[in-house]
Design a protein around this motif. Structure first.
Motif, PDB file in Angstrom:
ATOM      1  N   ARG A   1     -54.885 100.714  39.962  1.00 46.49           N
ATOM      2  CA  ARG A   1     -56.280 100.715  39.498  1.00 46.49           C
ATOM      3  C   ARG A   1     -56.960  99.386  39.788  1.00 46.49           C
ATOM      4  O   ARG A   1     -58.150  99.352  40.120  1.00 46.49           O
ATOM      5  CB  ARG A   1     -56.336 101.060  38.015  1.00 46.49           C
TER       6      ARG A   1
ATOM      7  N   SER B   1     -60.195  99.029  42.179  1.00 47.25           N
ATOM      8  CA  SER B   1     -61.448  98.450  41.687  1.00 47.25           C
ATOM      9  C   SER B   1     -62.009  97.453  42.700  1.00 47.25           C
ATOM     10  O   SER B   1     -63.220  97.385  42.892  1.00 47.25           O
ATOM     11  CB  SER B   1     -61.250  97.793  40.321  1.00 47.25           C
TER      12      SER B   1
ATOM     13  N   VAL C   1     -55.766 107.821  39.317  1.00 51.46           N
ATOM     14  CA  VAL C   1     -57.162 107.989  38.925  1.00 51.46           C
ATOM     15  C   VAL C   1     -57.526 109.470  38.889  1.00 51.46           C
ATOM     16  O   VAL C   1     -56.880 110.294  39.522  1.00 51.46           O
ATOM     17  CB  VAL C   1     -58.136 107.257  39.883  1.00 51.46           C
TER      18      VAL C   1
END
Length: 93
Positions: free
Chosen positions: A38, A42, A75
């Motif tokens: 993650r 990002s 995700v």
């Protein structure tokens, strides 16, 4: 506690985790891999391109792979406003 390593495979190539981390079990290792993915994603979002084809292999001190987490597992993608699958899985149309 045991030392586990997290080898990254993504669009920039392969990065071996030589140091590893002391963790209690594979569930903790999976959580670490998901948080790492993650974080990587990002940064990709900030650059305007997300690549979900990568993965992290989790291996033990002996170098044996004990798990794998793919970027797409880390995700849940909602690709249109009507996409409301709360199962946690990515849905692509």
């Amino acid at each position: 506690m045991r030392r586990l390593h997290f080898d990254l495979h993504n669009g920039t190539g392969f990065t071996s985790d030589k140091e590893g981390r002391e963790l209690a079990d594979e569930e903790d290792a999976r959580d670490v891999a998901i948080r790492s993915i993650r974080s990587i994603l990002s940064e990709e979002v900030l650059r305007g391109m997300v690549d979900l084809t990568g993965w992290i292999d989790i291996r033990n001190e002996a170098g044996i792979e004990i798990g794998r987490v793919t970027f797409s597992e880390a995700v849940c993608l909602r690709l249109d406003p009507g996409d409301r699958d709360d199962s946690g899985a990515s849905r692509q149309t």
